[in-house]
Design a protein around this motif. Structure first.
Motif, PDB file in Angstrom:
ATOM      1  N   LYS A 164       0.840  -1.201   0.000  1.00  0.00           N
ATOM      2  CA  LYS A 164       0.000   0.000   0.000  1.00  0.00           C
ATOM      3  C   LYS A 164       0.877   1.254   0.000  1.00  0.00           C
ATOM      4  O   LYS A 164       1.882   1.318   0.717  1.00  0.00           O
ATOM      5  N   GLN A 216       1.101   5.322   0.729  1.00  0.00           N
ATOM      6  CA  GLN A 216       0.465   6.241   1.686  1.00  0.00           C
ATOM      7  C   GLN A 216       0.930   7.661   1.432  1.00  0.00           C
ATOM      8  O   GLN A 216       2.083   7.903   1.062  1.00  0.00           O
ATOM      9  N   ILE A 266      -3.665   4.805   1.010  1.00  0.00           N
ATOM     10  CA  ILE A 266      -3.963   5.328   2.354  1.00  0.00           C
ATOM     11  C   ILE A 266      -3.722   6.828   2.355  1.00  0.00           C
ATOM     12  O   ILE A 266      -2.634   7.291   1.990  1.00  0.00           O
ATOM     13  N   LYS A 281     -13.640   8.408   1.422  1.00  0.00           N
ATOM     14  CA  LYS A 281     -14.629   7.335   1.583  1.00  0.00           C
ATOM     15  C   LYS A 281     -15.446   7.116   0.311  1.00  0.00           C
ATOM     16  O   LYS A 281     -16.081   6.075   0.149  1.00  0.00           O
ATOM     17  N   GLU A 309      -8.033   4.051   2.155  1.00  0.00           N
ATOM     18  CA  GLU A 309      -8.220   4.082   3.611  1.00  0.00           C
ATOM     19  C   GLU A 309      -8.110   5.533   4.063  1.00  0.00           C
ATOM     20  O   GLU A 309      -7.110   6.201   3.772  1.00  0.00           O
ATOM     21  N   GLN A 349      -7.279   7.592   6.832  1.00  0.00           N
ATOM     22  CA  GLN A 349      -6.672   7.632   8.161  1.00  0.00           C
ATOM     23  C   GLN A 349      -6.605   9.090   8.609  1.00  0.00           C
ATOM     24  O   GLN A 349      -6.094   9.939   7.885  1.00  0.00           O
ATOM     25  N   ASP A 360     -11.282   5.526   8.881  1.00  0.00           N
ATOM     26  CA  ASP A 360     -11.035   4.084   8.912  1.00  0.00           C
ATOM     27  C   ASP A 360      -9.964   3.718   9.945  1.00  0.00           C
ATOM     28  O   ASP A 360      -9.899   2.576  10.394  1.00  0.00           O
ATOM     29  N   SER A 361      -9.109   4.662  10.284  1.00  0.00           N
ATOM     30  CA  SER A 361      -8.061   4.435  11.293  1.00  0.00           C
ATOM     31  C   SER A 361      -7.628   5.787  11.843  1.00  0.00           C
ATOM     32  O   SER A 361      -7.960   6.837  11.274  1.00  0.00           O
TER      33      SER A 361
END
Length: 469
Positions: free
Chosen positions: A78, A80, A113, A134, A141, A143, A172-173
Motif C-alpha cells: 500500500k 500512503q 492510504i 470514503k 483508507e 486515516q 477508517d483508522s
C-alpha cells in the motif's frame, strides 16, 4: 492475544523531508523500489507532505509521475500520503471541489492510504477530505491524524474527545502524529490506552520523531499499550529529526507477541542501498550530520526539526543567527497568544516567523505577518483555546473574525483554474499543481514544454516568442 504489528516505512517521504529538506529524487528511489515492495511493510509513505512542492520547486520533477512510477514498482504494498485537510498539500485553505479532486486523482494514480490532518485539530477542516476518501469505492483508507502537542488544554480527555469526533466523521483508522517529538514513554502509554478504549473499532497508528531521543521507547511502549501500527525509517535515514530505525524496531518486537514478521536479513539489503544515498547526501552537503544528533530542547521549545532549520535560515538572512535561543524562547509565548495551535505545517511556519519578527524588531507584534493575523482571526479554523479578545483586537483591528468553517466562504475554484492554464495542461492533474503552487507550477510547465520541443530556455526570447533552432 498475539498481535502482529504493522510497519509503515517513511524513507520515501517523511525521513528525507526531516533530514534533507525533501530533496530525494525519483532517480535515487528507483533502484530500491522493487526490493521495498517485497519486504512486507503495511505501507510505504511516499507522497504528500512537502514532496509535491519539492518536486516542482527544486527537483524539476512531476510529482504525479513520481507517484505512478512508485506504484508501477510496488504493486504489492500500500502507498500512503500525507494530506493537510482543507490545506491539501499547500499553505492556504482550498475550495471543496479542489480537495475532492486531489483525493480522487491521488487514489486514481496509486495512493491507497490518505493520512489526513489539520494543524489546529479542527474537525471542520477534515470532513470534506474524509468524505472524499470514503467515496473512492473502497480503494482508499481514510486515516485521520491527531496532531499531538502539549499545553494546558492537551489532556488525554482532549485527545479522546477529538478521537471520537474523528470516528464519527467516518475515519477508517487513527494516527497519533507526534511531529515535534514531544511524546514521552509514559505519556504514550496513557494516551494510546485512552484513545484505544474510546474508539476500539479503529486501528491506532503511532508516528513520532527521534529529535528528543525517545522515539524507540515511545513506539515500544505504545505497542504494548495497544497501538496496531508504527512509523519507522530504514536506519541510514533514521534518528535525529527523522524516525526510529526500522530494523531496530523489527528486532525489538521479534519473538514477542507483537512480532512484525519482517525479515531482518531482507531489511539489511534495503539498509545497504540507503547507506550509499546517505553517504552521497553527506558529501553533497544535503545532509548535515548535526541533524542526526539528539536534542532534548525539543521538549522545552516544542519546535519540530523542520521548523528549527527554517528559523535558523530566517535569522541568517537577517544576520541575527546569534539570537536563535531568544527566538526559541519566544515561540511558546507566541503560541500561547495565538490560542495554543499545535506546531505543524502551516501553523509552525506562521508562529515561528512571528517569533522571529518579535525578536529581531525588538518589540513584540510591532510587525505581524498576514498569515499570523489570519491565524488569530480564525481563518485557519478554531484554535484549541480561544484567542484573548483584547489580543485579537490588537493584532487584527477591525478585521472580521471567522467563526465557522473557513472553506464555507470559498467558491468552487477548479473550472476557473483550468481556464487560466488551458495552454499548459498535459494531464488532468496539472490543475492541482497550479491550484496549490501557481508560480512554481507555471515555471515547471514551461520547462516541461521547452524540454519536449527542444527549446533552450536560457536563449529563449519570450517577449517576441523567438528561440534559436
Amino acid at each position: 492475544m498475539a498481535k502482529k504489528i504493522q510497519i509503515t516505512e517513511t524513507a520515501l517521504r517523511d525521513a528525507h523531508q526531516s533530514l534533507i529538506a525533501t530533496r530525494m529524487t525519483t532517480e535515487d528511489m528507483l533502484p530500491i523500489l522493487d526490493k521495498l515492495d517485497k519486504i512486507g511493510y503495511y505501507s510505504l509513505e511516499c507522497w504528500g507532505g512537502a514532496t509535491y512542492d519539492s518536486c516542482l520547486r527544486f527537483l524539476n520533477e512531476d510529482p504525479w509521475e513520481r507517484l505512478r512510477t512508485i506504484k508501477d514498482h510496488c504493486p504489492n504494498t500500500k502507498l500512503q500520503m500525507l494530506f493537510r485537510g482543507q490545506n491539501m498539500l499547500g499553505y492556504r485553505h482550498y475550495a471543496d471541489d479542489c480537495v475532492e479532486y486531489l483525493v480522487e486523482r491521488s487514489v486514481a494514480n496509486g495512493i491507497d492510504i490518505i493520512r489526513i490532518f489539520d494543524a489546529l485539530n479542527d474537525i471542520k477542516n477534515l470532513k470534506t477530505a474524509i468524505k472524499a476518501a470514503k467515496n473512492q469505492n473502497g480503494k482508499a483508507e481514510a486515516q485521520v491524524a491527531i496532531s499531538y502537542t502539549t499545553g494546558p488544554v492537551f489532556t488525554d480527555e482532549y485527545y479522546v474527545e477529538y478521537a471520537k469526533r474523528i470516528a464519527d466523521a467516518g475515519a477508517d483508522s487513527i494516527c497519533i502524529k507526534d511531529m515535534a517529538a514531544l511524546l514521552t514513554p509514559a505519556r504514550t502509554v496513557s494516551l494510546v490506552k485512552a484513545v484505544k478504549k474510546a474508539v476500539p473499532e479503529l486501528p491506532i497508528q503511532l508516528h513520532t520523531h527521534y529529535t528528543s531521543g525517545l522515539a524507540s521507547m515511545c513506539l515500544l511502549k505504545g505497542v504494548e499499550a495497544g497501538a496496531d501500527r508504527i512509523d519507522t525509517a530504514i536506519s541510514p535515514l533514521a534518528l535525529g529529526t527523522s524516525h526510529a530505525p526500522t530494523e531496530s524496531m523489527v528486532a525489538a518486537l521479534q519473538g514477542t507477541e507483537f512480532d512484525s514478521g519482517l525479515d531482518i536479513k531482507a531489511l539489511a539489503e534495503i539498509r545497504a542501498y540507503f547507506m550509499t544515498l546517505r553517504d552521497k547526501y553527506i558529501k553533497s552537503g544535503l545532509l548535515d550530520p548535526s541533524m542526526l544528533a539528539t536534542d532534548a530542547k525539543a521538549l522545552i521549545y516544542q519546535v519540530p526539526g523542520g521548523m528549527l532549520s527554517n528559523l535558523l535560515s530566517q535569522l541568517k538572512q537577517a544576520g541575527k543567527e546569534d539570537q536563535l535561543t531568544e527566538v526559541l524562547e519566544e515561540v511558546p509565548r507566541v503560541r500561547k497568544d495565538a490560542g495554543y495551535p499545535p506546531l505543524v505545517t502551516p501553523t509552525s511556519q506562521i508562529v515561528g516567523t512571528q517569533a522571529v519578527f518579535n525578536v529581531i524588531t525588538g518589540e513584540r507584534y510591532k510587525m505581524c505577518t498576514n498569515e499570523f493575523k489570519g491565524l488569530v482571526a480564525g481563518e485557519y479554523g478554531t484554535t484549541p483555546i480561544p484567542v484573548d479578545p483584547k489580543f485579537q483586537k490588537k493584532i487584527i483591528g477591525d478585521k472580521k473574525v471567522v467563526k465557522g468553517r473557513p472553506a464555507d466562504s470559498l467558491a468552487p475554484e477548479l473550472e476557473k483554474l483550468r481556464g487560466e492554464i488551458a495552454e499548459w495542461i498535459e494531464q488532468p492533474e496539472d490543475v492541482l499543481s497550479y491550484a496549490q503552487f501557481p508560480k512554481v507550477a507555471l515555471d515547471f510547465f514551461e520547462k516541461r514544454r521547452n524540454a519536449k520541443v527542444g527549446i533552450n530556455g536560457e536563449k529563449l526570447d519570450a517577449k517576441n516568442k523567438v528561440h534559436p533552432v
